[in-house]
Design a protein around this motif. Structure first.
Motif, short mmCIF file in Angstrom:
data_model
loop_
_atom_site.label_atom_id
_atom_site.label_comp_id
_atom_site.label_asym_id
_atom_site.label_seq_id
_atom_site.Cartn_x
_atom_site.Cartn_y
_atom_site.Cartn_z
N GLU A 494 -40.20 -27.01 -19.15
CA GLU A 494 -39.18 -28.21 -19.63
C GLU A 494 -37.91 -27.43 -19.60
O GLU A 494 -36.96 -28.16 -20.10
N ARG A 495 -37.86 -26.30 -19.35
CA ARG A 495 -36.78 -25.63 -19.11
C ARG A 495 -35.79 -25.70 -18.03
O ARG A 495 -36.59 -25.45 -17.10
N ASN A 496 -34.41 -25.72 -17.95
CA ASN A 496 -33.90 -25.86 -16.72
C ASN A 496 -32.61 -25.44 -16.82
O ASN A 496 -31.92 -25.52 -17.78
N LEU A 497 -32.00 -24.97 -15.63
CA LEU A 497 -30.67 -24.55 -15.40
C LEU A 497 -30.07 -24.96 -14.04
O LEU A 497 -30.65 -24.81 -13.16
N ALA A 535 -27.83 -27.15 -18.69
CA ALA A 535 -28.86 -26.43 -19.06
C ALA A 535 -29.57 -26.77 -20.30
O ALA A 535 -29.08 -27.52 -21.13
N ASN A 536 -30.89 -26.47 -20.33
CA ASN A 536 -31.69 -26.50 -21.60
C ASN A 536 -32.63 -25.23 -21.37
O ASN A 536 -33.90 -25.37 -20.85
N ILE A 537 -32.23 -24.15 -21.85
CA ILE A 537 -32.88 -22.82 -21.64
C ILE A 537 -32.51 -21.84 -22.65
O ILE A 537 -31.42 -21.82 -23.33
N GLN A 538 -33.34 -20.59 -22.50
CA GLN A 538 -33.12 -19.44 -23.35
C GLN A 538 -31.89 -18.80 -23.02
O GLN A 538 -31.67 -18.61 -21.80
N ALA A 539 -30.93 -18.21 -23.55
CA ALA A 539 -29.86 -17.42 -23.30
C ALA A 539 -30.35 -16.12 -22.75
O ALA A 539 -31.53 -15.43 -23.08
N LEU A 555 -33.40 -22.42 -27.80
CA LEU A 555 -32.95 -23.01 -26.46
C LEU A 555 -31.62 -23.34 -26.62
O LEU A 555 -30.89 -23.44 -27.73
N VAL A 556 -30.65 -23.10 -25.25
CA VAL A 556 -29.29 -23.25 -25.42
C VAL A 556 -29.16 -24.51 -24.52
O VAL A 556 -29.50 -24.40 -23.27
N THR A 557 -28.45 -25.54 -24.75
CA THR A 557 -28.08 -26.52 -24.13
C THR A 557 -26.64 -26.69 -23.74
O THR A 557 -25.75 -26.18 -24.42
#
Length: 872
Positions: A494-497, A535-539, A555-557
């Motif tokens: 579910e994470r994306n950039l 983005a919806n991902i860890q730094a 998570l950072v969006t």
């Protein structure tokens, strides 16, 4: 008895340079040291045929190396391939009296070194003349009844200066610049024909001449040690940089472990650390890969390699050379604190249409080039991998990750060069590159909560480049523009950039030569990037931060538009106050503008380089300069970092020496020190932005120091042998906050040693080897772990950052080539064996779920790669 000595000149004008020292304009985006006109023989002296050889009816070829001055005079002659029987002394005595029309480098007369072959062909003395002289001065000239052309077998290059002999008739002629020859009045019948040229096998055949007809022939003459490239050794020219290594494409096409990829050879030069997994990162003098710049003809290129460093994104067949500057580079380059890689593309060939097709186990590529009109030429290249097609046939595991799309990449290049007048050159170049990798994980979600779902990575770029070059006397203008786009897309579960950017570059450069002692150069450098980021991902981890379980990271969006704008001005003076001394002061002014930035940043970067020639073969060099690198990638954005970050600063110092006893051998050493301040580190503080307290996230709080010694011993390309030994002893350390202990950079490698050699054998064989050693990369050991009740995973805690090292790396790569020559084309079949003694490198440390056990994970074992390349 009368004999005749034939003189043959081998002037190889489309040459690769054996340790060329570029001119002062090299770093200003101006092609350095281009041989625009080869030397031409204007006065030839016939050698005396040695009596000993004549008595035995011997023939011979004396190959010499000749130094020709900028006035065309012969200044030195050395025999490189003796023939004995008195031939060597006779040839040298004659050649010393030769006169040449001087060569031109960049349209200016310049000294060069050429390879020259003097052929001695024995002929019986003609019968005595009749008492009346036997000469009829009034007879009409006989018609041409035998003509032809002499070409190099396998490449169809015209053989210039080859002697075509009819031994039985005691007639001979020399081929012209197009390889053509003619005979008049050859008697009817069958006659022996001999073609001789230094460096080539003697070609013998027979031709039938018929009454009233002209016999036409084409002869394909085979080179003794075949290479599609040729060699001219040019004398050293003034240089303005402290440390610069130029690699010609001809030198590195067959270096073991590179699969013929010229750009991968950069990783074998002093100051470059070995990247993990032999991948595509360029680690120069201990800094991160993002701190160094990769340029194509002076403009930035987003990516240098495809996935994992398998191959570069620009076809090696279209390269002229690669310039490597590890530090203390001129004011022409900016916005970086590491090193510079400048790839110089070559112009398309204009003599005829050429083509190259290559295949290997992982990819295929092709290049076609040639003239369209007398003033317009083209080159088209393309490559496509087929690893995905191969892996589709491999059964996949039922309980592991399954490949949806294996590593797949392609790239293409199109180049048009138009020269409407001598002073003007217009270039249009288009580039494209795309990579894709997709994995589908079938593990249950509760088996490993940090790895679930799918992985899909896509990267690529497109660029359109326009260039105009103007050269007229003392003035040189070079104007370049670029419009492109870049895509980076990453999805895991579910994470994306996704980063899609539009890139704009403008770079006009001017140079003016006031006299032999003073010239000036300067220009404008504008870079602009307009990005759309979701983005919806860890730094991402910072330098020195060991990896932690993904599920523990917040998570950072992000979803917005971001702008980066870097305008710069630069200028420098090249001053020679006394013979042998070159002083180059320069300055570069840079600005950095980011979205949401509160205050615009400006920096001034003074630089100085000094070179002094103690003797004709020994030079001292030194330099100092200020370099700034703006925040990169996600660092100056609100979601991931801090838009008010300042630029990192590097004070670089270097001193060294260069020794070139002969043009083929070159030794360079340098001691360097980089003082780093303003390094970007994590921040736990808050700042006021738009009237609210928000996390600062990043700040300029770190300092660093990098120091060491670099050594290069290089044997440049000749007919048979080339290679080099490079060694780097260095240490790169940093401190992330005041009072903290010094620690190693992630990419620090104390010792890096590379030895490369390649040797051409008879009958088209060539063998080469590359031996590499490198200290292991730093690593941060795990001391233990604790269980997190919320996520139900174990959280590690670590010892001091980078307090241990992985085991050292050593590897031997071997390559064998066999070239098959046909009349109009050639085929190179190669076996490139990476890691020949199967010593898989330790690339990192893997832990079990609770960090109670660990083991090394290793790179590739022995990997043989078979391939072939055909050219016409």
């Amino acid at each position: 008895m009368k004999t005749l000595a034939s003189v043959l000149c081998l002037l190889l004008a489309s040459a690769s340079v054996a340790q060329q020292a570029p001119d002062a304009g090299a770093d200003a985006g101006i092609p350095a040291g281009v041989l625009t006109k080869p030397p031409a023989l204007t006065r030839q002296v016939e050698a005396t045929y040695p009596p000993e050889a004549a008595a035995q009816q011997l023939e011979g070829t004396v190959v010499m190396v000749i130094d020709i001055s900028e006035t065309g005079a012969v200044t030195a002659v050395e025999v490189s391939q003796p023939a004995g029987h008195g031939f060597d002394e006779a040839a040298m005595a004659a050649v010393k009296q030769f006169e040449f029309e001087p060569a031109e480098v960049d349209n200016v007369p310049a000294p060069v070194r050429i390879q020259y072959a003097y052929q001695f062909v024995f002929r019986p003395a003609p019968p005595p003349e009749s008492s009346d002289g036997g000469v009829d001065g009034g007879a009409p000239e006989a018609p041409v009844n035998f003509s032809g052309r002499a070409l190099e077998r396998g490449t169809r290059k015209p053989l210039v200066g080859a002697e075509v002999v009819l031994p039985e008739l005691e007639q001979s002629t020399v081929t012209d610049s197009d390889g053509r020859f003619t005979f008049r009045g050859v008697p009817v019948g069958t006659h022996a024909v001999l073609v001789v040229l230094g460096g080539y096998d003697r070609f013998r055949t027979q031709e039938a001449v018929s009454e009233g007809l002209e016999t036409q022939a084409t002869y394909y003459v085979q080179k003794r040690f075949f290479s599609p490239y040729e060699t001219v050794v040019r004398s050293a020219r003034e240089r303005k940089e402290v440390t610069r290594t130029t690699i010609q494409a001809a030198e590195v096409q067959r270096i073991p472990g590179t699969q013929g990829d010229t750009l991968k050879v950069v990783q074998n030069l002093p100051g470059v650390a070995r990247p993990a997994f032999n991948g595509g990162q360029l680690v120069i003098r201990g800094t991160s890969p993002q701190e160094s710049g990769v340029f194509l003809d002076g403009l930035r290129i987003p990516l240098l390699y495809h996935f994992g460093g398998l191959t570069s994104v620009y076809n090696s067949e279209l390269l002229e050379a690669v310039d490597y500057l590890p530090g203390n580079f001129s004011a022409y380059y900016g916005d970086i604190t590491g090193g510079v890689i400048n790839i110089r593309s070559r112009e398309p060939r204009t003599d005829r249409v050429h083509g190259t097709v290559g295949v290997s186990l992982i990819e295929s590529n092709a290049v076609v080039e040639g003239p369209i009109t007398d003033t317009l030429s083209f080159a088209v290249g393309g490559r496509r991998s087929y690893v995905d097609l191969v892996l589709k046939a491999v059964p996949q595991s039922e309980d592991g990750p399954n490949l949806q799309t294996a590593p797949r990449y392609h790239d293409a290049q199109v180049k048009l060069v138009w020269k409407p007048a001598k002073a003007h050159t217009f270039t249009v170049q288009a580039l494209t590159s795309r990579d894709r990798l997709a994995l589908l994980f079938d593990r249950p979600a509760d088996d490993d909560p940090s790895v679930n779902g799918n992985l899909d990575v896509t990267t690529g770029f497109n660029q359109l480049r326009l260039r105009h070059q103007y050269r007229d006397g003392a003035l040189t203008l070079d104007t370049q523009g670029l419009l492109g786009n870049t895509l980076v897309q990453f999805v895991i579960g579910e994470r994306n950039l996704r980063i899609a950017s539009t890139d704009v570059y403008l770079r006009p450069t001017a140079e003016y030569v006031f006299s032999d002692a003073v010239s000036v150069a300067g220009g404008i450098d504008v870079v602009a990037n307009f990005s759309n980021v979701t983005a919806n991902i860890q730094a991402p981890p910072r330098e020195g931060e060991p990896p932690s379980p993904l599920v523990t990271e917040g998570l950072v969006t992000a979803d917005g538009h971001f702008t980066q704008y870097f305008p710069s001005l630069w200028a420098e003076v090249r001053w020679k106050p006394v013979p042998g001394l070159l002083v180059v002061p320069g300055v570069r002014a840079e600005s950095y503008v980011f979205t949401d930035q509160e205050h615009r940043q400006r920096t001034v970067n003074p630089r100085l380089a000094v070179r002094y020639a103690l003797t004709e073969t020994l030079s001292l060099k030194g330099g100092a300069g200020v370099y700034h690198g703006p925040p990169i990638q996600d660092e100056p954005t609100v979601p991931f970092g801090n838009p008010n970050l300042g630029a990192k600063r590097s004070l670089q110092y270097g001193v060294g020496a260069e020794w070139q006893p002969v043009p083929e051998w070159f030794v360079s050493s340098e001691v360097f020190y980089n003082d780093l301040t303003g390094l970007i580190v994590r921040s736990n503080s808050t700042v006021v932005r738009d009237g609210e307290q928000v996390p600062e996230r990043l700040k300029n709080g770190g300092v660093g120091r990098i120091y060491g010694l670099e050594l290069l011993i290089r044997r440049s390309l000749t007919d048979r042998l080339f290679g080099w030994i490079s060694y780097t002893l260095s240490r790169s350390e940093r401190r992330d906050e005041p009072g903290a202990a010094w620690r190693l950079f992630d990419n620090d490698q104390t010792h890096v040693l590379t030895a490369i050699a390649s040797y051409k054998l008879p009958r088209g064989w060539e063998v080469g080897a590359r031996l590499r050693f490198a200290s292991g990369n730093p690593t941060t050991p795990v001391l233990g772990s604790r269980r997190d009740d919320v996520t139900d995973v174990f959280i590690p805690y670590f010892a001091a950052v980078n307090s241990q090292r992985l085991p050292s790396f050593n590897q031997l790569d071997v390559r064998v080539d066999k070239t098959f020559l046909f009349d109009t084309w050639n085929l190179d079949v190669f076996l490139d064996v990476m890691n020949a003694y199967n010593n898989a490198a330790v690339e990192g440390v893997a832990y079990n779920y609770n960090y109670s056990q660990r083991e090394f994970f290793k790179g590739l074992p022995i990997l043989p790669v078979i391939g072939a390349k055909g050219s016409f």
